[in-house]
Design a protein around this motif. Sequence first.
Motif, PDB file in Angstrom:
ATOM      1  N   GLU A 194      -2.770  18.877   2.703  1.00  0.00           N
ATOM      2  CA  GLU A 194      -3.924  19.114   3.560  1.00  0.00           C
ATOM      3  C   GLU A 194      -4.113  18.062   4.635  1.00  0.00           C
ATOM      4  OE1 GLU A 194      -5.511  17.096  -0.265  1.00  0.00           O
ATOM      5  OE2 GLU A 194      -3.885  18.441   0.345  1.00  0.00           O
ATOM      6  N   THR A 195      -3.457  16.918   4.509  1.00  0.00           N
ATOM      7  CA  THR A 195      -3.577  15.844   5.490  1.00  0.00           C
ATOM      8  C   THR A 195      -2.412  14.879   5.288  1.00  0.00           C
ATOM      9  OG1 THR A 195      -5.040  14.111   6.390  1.00  0.00           O
ATOM     10  CG2 THR A 195      -5.024  14.384   4.005  1.00  0.00           C
ATOM     11  N   TYR A 196      -2.209  13.993   6.258  1.00  0.00           N
ATOM     12  CA  TYR A 196      -1.220  12.925   6.107  1.00  0.00           C
ATOM     13  C   TYR A 196      -1.684  11.734   6.923  1.00  0.00           C
ATOM     14  CZ  TYR A 196       3.096  10.283   5.720  1.00  0.00           C
ATOM     15  OH  TYR A 196       4.003   9.294   5.433  1.00  0.00           O
ATOM     16  N   GLY A 197      -1.114  10.600   6.613  1.00  0.00           N
ATOM     17  CA  GLY A 197      -1.399   9.402   7.377  1.00  0.00           C
ATOM     18  C   GLY A 197      -0.770   8.178   6.737  1.00  0.00           C
ATOM     19  N   LEU A 198      -0.904   7.056   7.427  1.00  0.00           N
ATOM     20  CA  LEU A 198      -0.338   5.800   6.980  1.00  0.00           C
ATOM     21  C   LEU A 198      -1.461   4.839   6.614  1.00  0.00           C
ATOM     22  CD1 LEU A 198       2.043   7.142   8.474  1.00  0.00           C
ATOM     23  CD2 LEU A 198       2.698   4.891   9.305  1.00  0.00           C
ATOM     24  N   LEU A 199      -1.305   4.192   5.476  1.00  0.00           N
ATOM     25  CA  LEU A 199      -2.187   3.120   5.056  1.00  0.00           C
ATOM     26  C   LEU A 199      -1.450   1.810   5.295  1.00  0.00           C
ATOM     27  CD1 LEU A 199      -4.461   1.633   3.578  1.00  0.00           C
ATOM     28  CD2 LEU A 199      -3.435   2.367   1.403  1.00  0.00           C
ATOM     29  N   MET A 200      -1.927   1.042   6.265  1.00  0.00           N
ATOM     30  CA  MET A 200      -1.311  -0.239   6.591  1.00  0.00           C
ATOM     31  C   MET A 200      -2.010  -1.336   5.793  1.00  0.00           C
ATOM     32  SD  MET A 200       0.911   0.556   8.895  1.00  0.00           S
ATOM     33  CE  MET A 200       1.317   1.291  10.475  1.00  0.00           C
ATOM     34  N   ALA A 201      -1.412  -1.768   4.714  1.00  0.00           N
ATOM     35  CA  ALA A 201      -2.026  -2.776   3.861  1.00  0.00           C
ATOM     36  C   ALA A 201      -1.687  -4.173   4.363  1.00  0.00           C
ATOM     37  CB  ALA A 201      -1.543  -2.612   2.428  1.00  0.00           C
ATOM     38  N   ASP A 202      -2.703  -5.000   4.444  1.00  0.00           N
ATOM     39  CA  ASP A 202      -2.501  -6.389   4.852  1.00  0.00           C
ATOM     40  C   ASP A 202      -2.092  -7.192   3.619  1.00  0.00           C
ATOM     41  OD1 ASP A 202      -2.356  -8.627   6.376  1.00  0.00           O
ATOM     42  OD2 ASP A 202      -4.477  -8.693   6.936  1.00  0.00           O
ATOM     43  N   ALA A 203      -0.843  -6.933   3.178  1.00  0.00           N
ATOM     44  CA  ALA A 203      -0.315  -7.548   1.963  1.00  0.00           C
ATOM     45  C   ALA A 203       1.203  -7.586   2.060  1.00  0.00           C
ATOM     46  CB  ALA A 203      -0.740  -6.764   0.732  1.00  0.00           C
ATOM     47  N   ALA A 204       1.797  -8.532   1.356  1.00  0.00           N
ATOM     48  CA  ALA A 204       3.254  -8.634   1.293  1.00  0.00           C
ATOM     49  C   ALA A 204       3.708  -8.052  -0.039  1.00  0.00           C
ATOM     50  CB  ALA A 204       3.695 -10.084   1.430  1.00  0.00           C
ATOM     51  N   THR A 205       4.032  -6.761  -0.037  1.00  0.00           N
ATOM     52  CA  THR A 205       4.407  -6.084  -1.277  1.00  0.00           C
ATOM     53  C   THR A 205       5.912  -6.078  -1.515  1.00  0.00           C
ATOM     54  OG1 THR A 205       4.536  -3.957  -0.144  1.00  0.00           O
ATOM     55  CG2 THR A 205       2.401  -4.567  -1.090  1.00  0.00           C
ATOM     56  N   GLY A 206       6.688  -6.098  -0.445  1.00  0.00           N
ATOM     57  CA  GLY A 206       8.134  -5.971  -0.585  1.00  0.00           C
ATOM     58  C   GLY A 206       8.605  -4.537  -0.677  1.00  0.00           C
ATOM     59  N   PHE A 207       7.694  -3.567  -0.494  1.00  0.00           N
ATOM     60  CA  PHE A 207       8.079  -2.151  -0.571  1.00  0.00           C
ATOM     61  C   PHE A 207       7.076  -1.322   0.213  1.00  0.00           C
ATOM     62  CE2 PHE A 207       5.422  -3.118  -4.279  1.00  0.00           C
ATOM     63  CZ  PHE A 207       4.401  -2.197  -4.136  1.00  0.00           C
ATOM     64  N   GLU A 208       7.465  -0.072   0.465  1.00  0.00           N
ATOM     65  CA  GLU A 208       6.575   0.954   1.001  1.00  0.00           C
ATOM     66  C   GLU A 208       6.525   2.065  -0.058  1.00  0.00           C
ATOM     67  OE1 GLU A 208       7.744  -1.827   3.624  1.00  0.00           O
ATOM     68  OE2 GLU A 208       5.841  -0.712   3.685  1.00  0.00           O
ATOM     69  N   LEU A 209       5.490   2.896  -0.033  1.00  0.00           N
ATOM     70  CA  LEU A 209       5.315   3.832  -1.143  1.00  0.00           C
ATOM     71  C   LEU A 209       4.693   5.135  -0.666  1.00  0.00           C
ATOM     72  CD1 LEU A 209       5.586   4.172  -4.237  1.00  0.00           C
ATOM     73  CD2 LEU A 209       3.270   3.236  -4.428  1.00  0.00           C
ATOM     74  N   GLU A 210       5.228   6.253  -1.189  1.00  0.00           N
ATOM     75  CA  GLU A 210       4.875   7.594  -0.729  1.00  0.00           C
ATOM     76  C   GLU A 210       3.640   8.159  -1.410  1.00  0.00           C
ATOM     77  OE1 GLU A 210       8.012   8.066  -4.059  1.00  0.00           O
ATOM     78  OE2 GLU A 210       7.632   6.706  -2.387  1.00  0.00           O
ATOM     79  N   THR A 211       2.565   7.380  -1.552  1.00  0.00           N
ATOM     80  CA  THR A 211       1.366   7.907  -2.182  1.00  0.00           C
ATOM     81  C   THR A 211       0.905   9.164  -1.442  1.00  0.00           C
ATOM     82  OG1 THR A 211       0.226   6.105  -1.006  1.00  0.00           O
ATOM     83  CG2 THR A 211       0.563   5.859  -3.360  1.00  0.00           C
ATOM     84  N   GLN A 212       0.515  10.183  -2.216  1.00  0.00           N
ATOM     85  CA  GLN A 212       0.368  11.544  -1.692  1.00  0.00           C
ATOM     86  C   GLN A 212      -0.704  11.626  -0.606  1.00  0.00           C
ATOM     87  OE1 GLN A 212       1.004  14.632  -4.571  1.00  0.00           O
ATOM     88  NE2 GLN A 212      -0.710  15.829  -3.799  1.00  0.00           N
ATOM     89  N   THR A 213      -0.329  12.135   0.533  1.00  0.00           N
ATOM     90  CA  THR A 213      -1.137  12.335   1.744  1.00  0.00           C
ATOM     91  C   THR A 213      -1.480  11.039   2.472  1.00  0.00           C
ATOM     92  OG1 THR A 213      -3.405  12.257   0.799  1.00  0.00           O
ATOM     93  CG2 THR A 213      -2.235  14.381   0.709  1.00  0.00           C
ATOM     94  N   LEU A 214      -1.168   9.870   1.898  1.00  0.00           N
ATOM     95  CA  LEU A 214      -1.528   8.598   2.520  1.00  0.00           C
ATOM     96  C   LEU A 214      -0.513   7.543   2.100  1.00  0.00           C
ATOM     97  CD1 LEU A 214      -3.690   7.143   4.273  1.00  0.00           C
ATOM     98  CD2 LEU A 214      -4.888   6.587   2.135  1.00  0.00           C
ATOM     99  N   SER A 215       0.613   7.480   2.822  1.00  0.00           N
ATOM    100  CA  SER A 215       1.707   6.581   2.427  1.00  0.00           C
ATOM    101  C   SER A 215       1.333   5.125   2.652  1.00  0.00           C
ATOM    102  CB  SER A 215       2.977   6.920   3.205  1.00  0.00           C
ATOM    103  OG  SER A 215       3.505   8.164   2.811  1.00  0.00           O
ATOM    104  N   LEU A 216       1.683   4.296   1.687  1.00  0.00           N
ATOM    105  CA  LEU A 216       1.381   2.865   1.730  1.00  0.00           C
ATOM    106  C   LEU A 216       2.496   2.105   2.443  1.00  0.00           C
ATOM    107  CD1 LEU A 216      -0.279   0.368   0.726  1.00  0.00           C
ATOM    108  CD2 LEU A 216       1.160   0.438  -1.336  1.00  0.00           C
ATOM    109  N   PHE A 217       2.112   1.288   3.440  1.00  0.00           N
ATOM    110  CA  PHE A 217       3.060   0.441   4.164  1.00  0.00           C
ATOM    111  C   PHE A 217       2.514  -0.986   4.240  1.00  0.00           C
ATOM    112  CE2 PHE A 217       4.142   4.630   5.703  1.00  0.00           C
ATOM    113  CZ  PHE A 217       5.511   4.590   5.913  1.00  0.00           C
ATOM    114  N   GLU A 218       3.438  -1.932   4.285  1.00  0.00           N
ATOM    115  CA  GLU A 218       3.059  -3.308   4.601  1.00  0.00           C
ATOM    116  C   GLU A 218       2.802  -3.415   6.105  1.00  0.00           C
ATOM    117  OE1 GLU A 218       5.770  -6.318   2.270  1.00  0.00           O
ATOM    118  OE2 GLU A 218       6.959  -4.639   3.010  1.00  0.00           O
ATOM    119  N   ARG A 219       1.708  -4.043   6.461  1.00  0.00           N
ATOM    120  CA  ARG A 219       1.443  -4.262   7.889  1.00  0.00           C
ATOM    121  C   ARG A 219       2.591  -5.014   8.550  1.00  0.00           C
ATOM    122  NH1 ARG A 219      -0.014  -8.605  10.516  1.00  0.00           N
ATOM    123  NH2 ARG A 219      -0.600  -9.734   8.632  1.00  0.00           N
ATOM    124  N   GLY A 220       3.165  -5.967   7.847  1.00  0.00           N
ATOM    125  CA  GLY A 220       4.214  -6.804   8.423  1.00  0.00           C
ATOM    126  C   GLY A 220       5.450  -6.055   8.854  1.00  0.00           C
TER     127      GLY A 220
END
Length: 501
Positions: free
Chosen positions: A287-313
């Motif tokens: 029903e929707t999509y988008g990017l979540l730019m997290a201000d964190a150093a995770t070392g990975f990106e993740l396909e959380t449903q409808t809102l993918s998690l990315f490192e801002r860096g």
Amino acid sequence: MPHSSPTPRPPRARRRPGPAVSALLASAVSVCLVAASAPATPLGVGDRLFPYLGNPGYDVASYDLSFVYGGSNNEPLNAVTTIDAWTTTRLDTVNLDFTHGDVRSVTVDGVPAAFTSVGEDLVITPEDRLGAGEWMRITVRHTSDPRPDPDRDGGWVRTADGLAMANQADVAHTVFPCNDHPSDKALFTIRVTAPDGYTAVANGLPTGVDRAGDTITRTYRTRHPMATELAQVSIGRSTVLHRTGPHDLPVRDVVPTQYREQLEPWLKKTPAQISWMEDRVGPYPFETYGLLMADAATGFELETQTLSLFERGLFMEPAYPEWYVDSIMVHELAHQWFGDSVSPRAWSDLWLNEGHATWYESLYAEERAGRTLQARMKAAYGASDRWRATGGPPGAPKVPAPGDKIGIFRPNVYDGAALILYALRQEIGTPVFDRLQRAWVTRHKDGVAGTRDFIDLASDLADRDLDGFFQGWLYAEKTPPMPGHPDWTSEPPAKKPASAG
């Protein structure tokens, strides 16, 4: 006496567990269920890689999650988890996956229930035994602790201004009680209460905003079932940016407010990337999509449903070329079809998720930056035998070591699995391969499917038995010859030096 839901349920909600869930659970039920007189025991659905993950005896229809964030990402959140589910067998006790939080009370169908924690399970004893085929509602009042768990990575991720979630593969149950296995998908309603000045966003679409004093509660709801490992909640001093994707798809991005302008050149690429994927595999599944730019150093990106998690860096590090960042964006987008809409039946089916996401990542890099797929696959072929020795063949990854559950995410299930798709395209031809991709995500949309399902569908479309082909590519210690490229070779694993006797 049958237990019914405290509130009337529409007929469409009264679903029985389908074969995708039942097939995995059937063998586990007979050996895992405990009698009321037996001591509480941690259970599992028999997953080869995570034997104690998930629980037999019921099928979850929906989760209702409520979190109260007090303004510190170093303090436990007060939380309430309500689970609506069908029982699939008679139950004296009900096991949920949950750890790293305190349980304050449990009710089953509104009646207080006894509970205890064993291993990583919350074992609940209802006042009355539950019969097979009954609807039940479990409500757990608990804390959800964002402080690091020394035994695992993931769960809550602490960001510079709040929190986000990264629950893959087996850590959703450190955040909320659940049936933490991708074979049991459910609808989600998520409510987050936070101080004014914080923005909370979760999977799905917003359904309400309520103010009470100096706090705001935001509610989100999914329209499609979701695996627990794909749940996402972002809490921070964020801005939500809105744009429109293909077919009027709502696209929303969540970014730290102070970096909004720097990130916009990347965010505006998403609608075109969705169109690119739709041209290859069909309509976007949610029903929707988008990017979540997290201000964190995770070392990975993740396909959380409808809102993918990315490192801002990732987007602000000049060392990363533009084509590389673009292709990673497409990788997580492709997962919305492969891994999210079509979830793995078991974690050994991970190659289907990561192989397809890597495949479309590679095609995008080839089309947009001239990074040829064939060159990448030849390099992967050269390393394939080493990857298999280290991590196991793509279809049977090695069991992760204790304390290293994310150790299953190795090159053998990324480029090593994309290599299988390349070999398959060589074997059956591009037209049949392309039909297979579309048929896979169409036939199993909103469901779960595994390796056997993929082999059967590929064989049907190719009009020949492909069992032998897949046996070698998925499970052999050595990489089979590449169709059409008899000159390709794979380097053997380095021999360990002999020890002195």
